[in-house]
Design a protein around this motif. Structure first.
Motif, short mmCIF file in Angstrom:
data_model
loop_
_atom_site.label_atom_id
_atom_site.label_comp_id
_atom_site.label_asym_id
_atom_site.label_seq_id
_atom_site.Cartn_x
_atom_site.Cartn_y
_atom_site.Cartn_z
N TYR A 74 6.14 9.99 -0.10
CA TYR A 74 6.00 8.66 -0.70
C TYR A 74 4.79 8.56 -1.63
N SER A 75 4.64 9.56 -2.49
CA SER A 75 3.50 9.61 -3.41
C SER A 75 3.98 10.12 -4.77
N LEU B 1 1.22 5.68 5.37
CA LEU B 1 2.34 5.49 4.45
C LEU B 1 2.68 6.75 3.67
N THR B 2 1.71 7.63 3.48
CA THR B 2 1.94 8.81 2.64
C THR B 2 1.78 10.12 3.42
N SER C 265 1.23 -6.19 3.86
CA SER C 265 2.39 -5.44 3.36
C SER C 265 2.31 -3.97 3.78
N GLU C 266 1.11 -3.42 3.80
CA GLU C 266 0.91 -2.04 4.26
C GLU C 266 1.31 -1.90 5.73
N ARG D 217 5.18 -2.05 6.15
CA ARG D 217 5.85 -0.82 5.74
C ARG D 217 5.57 0.31 6.74
N THR D 218 4.37 0.36 7.26
CA THR D 218 4.04 1.39 8.24
C THR D 218 4.92 1.27 9.47
N GLU E 166 7.84 0.03 9.62
CA GLU E 166 9.21 0.41 9.27
C GLU E 166 9.38 1.93 9.32
N LEU E 167 8.29 2.65 9.02
CA LEU E 167 8.36 4.12 9.01
C LEU E 167 8.14 4.72 10.39
N TYR F 227 0.18 -0.24 14.10
CA TYR F 227 -0.35 0.71 13.11
C TYR F 227 -1.41 1.63 13.74
#
Length: 286
Positions: free
Chosen positions: A15-16, A56-57, A86-87, A90-91, A93-94, A101
């Protein structure tokens, strides 16, 4: 220059942008090579740190591998945590199997007493307790948090809970690398929170002076080496002159405490005459 630093090679494998991302194997290999090469220099002031970009990455495999490298060479870990809502969304969700988190980092081995998490703006009670349990430090970056609209970090709550907190700038999230700016913005951030919640006690100049010195050393797990003038520690210090040429500060017989407050709130590089690192002046007077 004599400057202290914890330097890391940023790691990310998903994701980068294409010119940033590496395969998991490449990222682990380059991170370990970086640590080995830094340690060969045997420079106590500049040390390597493992640097996963953030959850996230980074794949689960990459984060676990980076944690293993940190443990193998006994080096620090730095990354971002709970910077924006938002971070966090998304975290989660992954990493569907993680409670929150912070638990993502705990489960992959990235939370240690030599880890430092930038931001920590939106933390649940369980997450704060997790940081305390691992003696993990936090770098409060108020300028960045305001500039990119991340939110207002309740630093007082983190400190009261027993989290080791220092200050950071997160350039270029923020616009200035100055810790003096971060000190002032930490005070302003806390006062904004206080306006919304009168029960929240805002920070004052004494609090941010601590965060910028012994608090930062503690967050980095080097409080036994630097952070104050205790006998046996390295002499890392600033020589401040409030009456220097071009000084923005006007003194009229203030007490020592008042002079310190004036420097924190009004001072700049014109007031810093000398910078000592391990007892050596690395900014001679002109």
């Amino acid at each position: 220059m004599g400057q202290r630093g914890f330097i890391g090679k940023v790691s990310m494998d998903c994701y980068s942008p294409e010119d940033y991302v590496e395969t998991t194997e490449e990222s682990l290999r380059s991170a370990e090579d970086f640590v080995i090469n830094m340690l060969k220099r045997q420079n106590n002031r500049v040390r390597p740190t493992i640097t996963p970009r953030f959850a996230l990455t980074c794949s689960d495999t990459l984060m676990r591998g980076l944690a293993d490298i940190s443990k193998k060479y006994d080096v620090h870990i730095q990354t971002h945590l709970c910077e924006s809502e938002s971070e966090i969304k998304r975290t989660m969700e992954l990493f569907l199997n993680s409670k929150n988190y912070t638990r993502v980092y705990e489960e992959t081995g990235l939370l240690t007493d030599k880890s430092i998490m930038a931001h920590c703006v939106h933390m649940e009670k369980d997450e704060v307790e997790t940081l305390v349990r691992h003696s993990t430090g936090v770098s409060h970056c108020p300028t960045s948090n305001i500039c990119i609209l991340s939110g207002l970090c309740p630093v007082r709550d983190l400190m009261d809970a027993g989290v080791r907190v220092g200050l950071g700038t997160d350039v270029s999230g923020g616009y200035s690398p100055s810790i003096l700016e971060a000190m002032r913005h930490a005070i302003l951030t806390s006062k904004i929170i206080h306006m919304k919640d009168p029960n929240y006690k805002p920070l004052d100049f004494k609090d941010v002076l601590y965060l910028a010195t012994l608090g930062g050393a503690s967050a980095l797990a080097i409080e036994k080496e630097i952070g104050n003038f205790q006998v046996g520690k390295y002499f890392d210090a600033l020589h401040i002159d409030l009456a220097s040429i071009g000084s923005p500060i006007h003194c009229t017989g203030e007490s020592l405490t008042q002079m310190v407050e004036k420097f924190v709130m009004l001072g700049d590089d014109r007031n810093i005459m000398q910078v000592f690192v391990e007892g050596r002046n690395v900014k001679p007077q002109p």
